[in-house]
Design an enzyme around this catalytic site. Structure first.
Site, mmCIF file in Angstrom:
data_model
loop_
_atom_site.group_PDB
_atom_site.id
_atom_site.type_symbol
_atom_site.label_atom_id
_atom_site.label_comp_id
_atom_site.label_asym_id
_atom_site.label_seq_id
_atom_site.Cartn_x
_atom_site.Cartn_y
_atom_site.Cartn_z
ATOM 1 N N ASP A 134 25.371 30.625 13.633
ATOM 2 C CA ASP A 134 26.187 29.464 14.009
ATOM 3 C C ASP A 134 25.317 28.209 14.084
ATOM 4 O O ASP A 134 24.133 28.290 14.417
ATOM 5 C CB ASP A 134 26.840 29.740 15.374
ATOM 6 C CG ASP A 134 28.040 28.848 15.616
ATOM 7 O OD1 ASP A 134 28.421 28.070 14.716
ATOM 8 O OD2 ASP A 134 28.602 28.926 16.728
ATOM 9 N N ASN A 155 37.715 31.375 9.402
ATOM 10 C CA ASN A 155 37.066 30.316 8.605
ATOM 11 C C ASN A 155 37.925 29.842 7.423
ATOM 12 O O ASN A 155 37.717 28.755 6.885
ATOM 13 C CB ASN A 155 35.697 30.766 8.072
ATOM 14 C CG ASN A 155 34.612 30.809 9.136
ATOM 15 O OD1 ASN A 155 33.663 31.586 9.039
ATOM 16 N ND2 ASN A 155 34.730 29.985 10.184
HETATM 17 C C1 FPP Z 1 28.550 28.693 11.049
HETATM 18 O O1 FPP Z 1 28.096 27.381 11.238
HETATM 19 C C2 FPP Z 1 28.235 29.179 9.709
HETATM 20 C C3 FPP Z 1 29.139 29.604 8.779
HETATM 21 C C4 FPP Z 1 30.589 29.626 9.030
HETATM 22 C C5 FPP Z 1 28.744 30.045 7.423
HETATM 23 C C6 FPP Z 1 27.477 30.820 7.348
HETATM 24 C C7 FPP Z 1 27.006 30.812 5.950
HETATM 25 C C8 FPP Z 1 25.728 30.736 5.558
HETATM 26 C C9 FPP Z 1 24.578 30.740 6.467
HETATM 27 C C10 FPP Z 1 25.401 30.614 4.112
HETATM 28 C C11 FPP Z 1 25.810 31.732 3.229
HETATM 29 C C12 FPP Z 1 25.386 33.054 3.692
HETATM 30 C C13 FPP Z 1 24.995 34.073 2.915
HETATM 31 C C14 FPP Z 1 24.839 35.400 3.535
HETATM 32 C C15 FPP Z 1 24.704 33.939 1.493
HETATM 33 P P1 FPP Z 1 29.161 26.247 11.522
HETATM 34 O O2 FPP Z 1 29.607 25.686 10.225
HETATM 35 O O3 FPP Z 1 30.267 26.797 12.362
HETATM 36 O O4 FPP Z 1 28.314 25.221 12.333
HETATM 37 P P2 FPP Z 1 28.828 24.269 13.523
HETATM 38 O O5 FPP Z 1 29.337 25.155 14.617
HETATM 39 O O6 FPP Z 1 27.601 23.522 13.913
HETATM 40 O O7 FPP Z 1 29.891 23.379 12.943
#
Ligand code: FPP
Length: 248
Positions: A21, A69
């Site tokens: 996250d 998501n």
């Molecule tokens: C959460 O941060 C992250 C995600 C919903 C996506 C995670 C994806 C990756 C790390 C890249 C792809 C992964 C692989 C395994 C190839 P957020 O967007 O919720 O952050 P925030 O809470 O700060 O808005």
């Protein structure tokens, strides 16, 4: 001293699950758009998979895209799917070389066809590996997974394949997406949020939780080793008392 050297090699969790996250906030802090944060997050994924291989964690589950998501802005969803396809395609040769086996949990059929194809190719290529199993949770939510398991068991009862009296926790476990994997001993969530967000609700029943304020793109090997050391300092009682554990 090197953090890695402080790790007790005789007490490594076999399975670590991570809620990655904070990509969006990391990007904002760096004056970039959210997608940039997700791209940077891939570098952390690479390092943590490597770290698992180095210290002997056999299973790593990453919450890469939740059922919820799908409700994000379309641009972000599309970019995440593209990132997934390009990352799997680019990283698979390296994963394969390092003995990593790829697996996926979640409602895979809801992913774009290109994504399903890329994943399947990587799963097939790496099927014989056994150093680390990297499990990507994609279009995954625990309530979805448990509902699917209950539906399947209900059908088996209706068709007379099993009696309802045969339903027990083992049967439920055998009908989950994670049936081939041991339950995680450690669950890590980055970015200061203290929630489980519909992730592995059944499987985390006895897991130790580790929360850190570090945002996912900054969560690299040393942060992972800190989480492992914290885990090693916990007393896992499984409902027993400390005295019982000591006398065993
Ligand atoms: C959460 O941060 C992250 C995600 C919903 C996506 C995670 C994806 C990756 C790390 C890249 C792809 C992964 C692989 C395994 C190839 P957020 O967007 O919720 O952050 P925030 O809470 O700060 O808005």
């Amino acid at each position: 001293m090197d953090l890695k050297e402080s790790i007790n090699v005789n007490n490594i969790p076999a399975h670590v699950a991570i809620i990655m996250d904070g990509n969006g906030r990391w990007a904002k802090q760096h004056g970039e758009d959210r997608i940039f944060g997700h791209h940077e997050g891939v570098n952390s994924v690479r390092e943590i998979v490597e770290a698992c291989g180095e210290i002997g964690v056999k299973y790593l589950t990453l919450y890469a895209f939740s059922t919820e998501n799908w409700n994000r802005p379309k641009d972000e969803v599309d970019a995440l799917m593209e990132l997934l396809v390009s990352t799997i395609s680019l990283e698979t040769p390296n994963l394969h070389k390092k003995g990593v086996k790829l697996a996926v949990i979640g409602d895979i059929h809801s992913l774009p066809p290109t994504c399903q194809k890329e994943l399947q190719e990587s799963i097939d290529l790496t099927a014989g590996n056994s150093k680390v199993t990297l499990i990507l949770a994609l279009s995954y939510s625990s309530k979805w997974e448990i509902t699917e398991a209950v539906k399947k068991i209900g059908r088996d009862v209706e068709e007379g394949k099993i009696k309802s009296s045969a339903i027990n926790s083992r049967l439920i476990q055998e009908n989950l997406n994670t049936k081939k994997f041991p339950d995680p001993e450690l669950m890590i969530r980055t970015s200061g949020e203290h929630r489980i967000s519909n992730f592995l609700l059944w499987q985390l029943a006895y897991a130790e939780f580790y929360f850190t304020d570090v945002l996912w793109p900054d969560f690299r090997k040393d942060e992972f080793f800190k989480a492992i050391i914290s885990y090693q300092n916990r007393e896992r009682r499984f409902g027993k008392t400390s005295e019982q554990l000591r006398s065993n």
